[in-house]
Motif scaffolding. Structure first.
Motif, PDB file in Angstrom:
ATOM      1  N   LEU A  77       6.100  -3.514   5.681  1.00  0.00           N
ATOM      2  CA  LEU A  77       7.343  -2.885   5.217  1.00  0.00           C
ATOM      3  C   LEU A  77       7.062  -1.581   4.486  1.00  0.00           C
ATOM      4  N   VAL A  78       6.049  -1.590   3.615  1.00  0.00           N
ATOM      5  CA  VAL A  78       5.711  -0.385   2.860  1.00  0.00           C
ATOM      6  C   VAL A  78       5.198   0.715   3.792  1.00  0.00           C
ATOM      7  N   TYR A 136       1.923  13.800  -1.700  1.00  0.00           N
ATOM      8  CA  TYR A 136       1.148  13.508  -2.915  1.00  0.00           C
ATOM      9  C   TYR A 136       1.537  12.150  -3.498  1.00  0.00           C
ATOM     10  N   ILE A 137       2.827  11.832  -3.465  1.00  0.00           N
ATOM     11  CA  ILE A 137       3.278  10.527  -3.973  1.00  0.00           C
ATOM     12  C   ILE A 137       2.696   9.398  -3.122  1.00  0.00           C
ATOM     13  N   ALA A 138       2.780   9.552  -1.802  1.00  0.00           N
ATOM     14  CA  ALA A 138       2.259   8.521  -0.900  1.00  0.00           C
ATOM     15  C   ALA A 138       0.750   8.361  -1.055  1.00  0.00           C
ATOM     16  N   ALA A 139       0.034   9.485  -1.196  1.00  0.00           N
ATOM     17  CA  ALA A 139      -1.420   9.422  -1.376  1.00  0.00           C
ATOM     18  C   ALA A 139      -1.777   8.713  -2.675  1.00  0.00           C
ATOM     19  N   SER A 140      -0.971   8.947  -3.715  1.00  0.00           N
ATOM     20  CA  SER A 140      -1.216   8.282  -4.996  1.00  0.00           C
ATOM     21  C   SER A 140      -1.000   6.782  -4.896  1.00  0.00           C
ATOM     22  N   ILE A 141       0.046   6.398  -4.141  1.00  0.00           N
ATOM     23  CA  ILE A 141       0.351   4.973  -4.008  1.00  0.00           C
ATOM     24  C   ILE A 141      -0.672   4.272  -3.118  1.00  0.00           C
ATOM     25  N   PHE A 142      -0.873   4.814  -1.907  1.00  0.00           N
ATOM     26  CA  PHE A 142      -1.773   4.154  -0.961  1.00  0.00           C
ATOM     27  C   PHE A 142      -3.231   4.300  -1.368  1.00  0.00           C
ATOM     28  N   GLY A 143      -3.609   5.517  -1.760  1.00  0.00           N
ATOM     29  CA  GLY A 143      -4.995   5.735  -2.146  1.00  0.00           C
ATOM     30  C   GLY A 143      -5.299   5.245  -3.543  1.00  0.00           C
TER      31      GLY A 143
END
Length: 312
Positions: free
Chosen positions: A150-151, A200-207
């Motif tokens: 889902l994410v 940047y938000i997605a990279a912070s969350i996933f990474g």
């Protein structure tokens, strides 16, 4: 230069694998072989886990899902590259490019989440062995995979929809062998501030979140193992984590290599090679890493391949 809306053009141009025409047949055979090895290796692991009741545990449940997503990630990028090499044309339609962007984000995000879930599984197994079957059950594993899907799908959908609003100029050459969201955004003539913020938000969350979870899990694992009095116990504990640590290092090492090379080098060829390690080499190596270091999985593979002739 006036920006043109996406309806004003029909295709992007991908980077050519090699400019040497004499090397084209050799590289085509090489990448075709790597793709077939990736499909066969990951498919064998998935089928071996499904067919062997002894492997119906959380660790192998995650592994079978990881192998399936490796197949999907490779199929998203390699076949189009092979077709372009055969046709000697590097074009990809706008729809095809956007589809690649979406699928790479989905399956890349899924692998990222699964590696974090597998680290948590090893943490509970080693640090809380008596509670392992209660805490990490198949129901929880299914929920973690569903949440990861889902994410990842939601993140990929947001990025893809935000790309749809962009206008592009006449320079439509993507410096990679496949369409990647950052490179596509860099070609836009319209304002990309919101797109970059979302990245940047997605990279912070996933990474950040996933990698922090992996680091935390292994910090606790190392602390717990070092307190074990038995050398044999320490070796057994570390051996159960060796394959996962190798895959994590390969996945994040090649992933960070793509963005480091794109940030610090002006060579599109070097960036493309780094991206190929991430999308081609890593999915191919994962089955070897797990099968060579895992006695139970090797036994299941032998039993499964031994039954194949009776089916034919």
């Amino acid at each position: 230069m006036n920006p043109r809306n996406q309806t004003a053009f029909s295709e992007f141009v991908l980077l050519e694998v090699t400019e040497d025409q004499e090397l084209q047949p050799l590289l085509f055979s090489l990448f075709l072989t790597m793709y077939l090895v990736t499909i066969l290796g990951n498919l064998l692991i998935t089928l071996a886990v499904v067919s062997d009741a002894h492997l119906h545990t959380p660790m192998y449940f995650f592994l079978s899902n990881l192998s399936f997503f490796d197949i999907c990630l490779s199929t998203t990028t390699i076949p189009k590259m092979l077709v372009n090499m055969q046709k000697q044309s590097q074009s990809i339609t706008y729809t095809g490019c956007l589809t690649q962007v979406y699928l790479v984000l989905v399956f890349g995000g899924l692998e990222n989440c699964l590696l974090a879930a597998m680290a948590y599984d090893r943490y509970v197994a080693i640090c809380h062995p008596l509670r392992y079957t209660v805490v990490v059950n198949l129901r929880l594993c299914g929920l973690l995979v569903l949440l990861s899907m889902l994410v990842s799908i939601g993140d990929a959908l947001i990025h893809s929809l935000m790309v749809l609003r962009l206008s592009f100029c006449t320079d439509l050459e993507i410096p990679l062998f496949f369409c990647e969201v950052v490179q596509v955004i860099n070609l836009a003539c319209s304002d990309t501030l919101i797109n970059n913020i979302l990245i940047y938000i997605a990279a912070s969350i996933f990474g950040g979140v996933s990698l922090s979870g992996i680091i935390f899990s292994y910090a606790r694992i190392v602390s717990s193992v070092m307190r074990m009095p038995s050398v044999g116990g320490k070796y057994k504990a570390f051996s159960t984590c060796g394959s996962h640590l190798s895959v994590v290092s390969l996945f994040y090492g090649t992933g960070f290599g793509v963005y480091i090379s794109s940030a610090f080098t002006h060579s599109s060829r070097e960036t493309a090679v780094a991206s190929m390690m991430y999308t081609v080499v890593t999915p191919m190596m994962n089955p070897f890493i797990y099968s060579l270091r895992n006695r139970d999985l090797k036994g299941a593979l032998r039993k499964f391949t031994g039954r194949i002739p009776s089916f034919l």
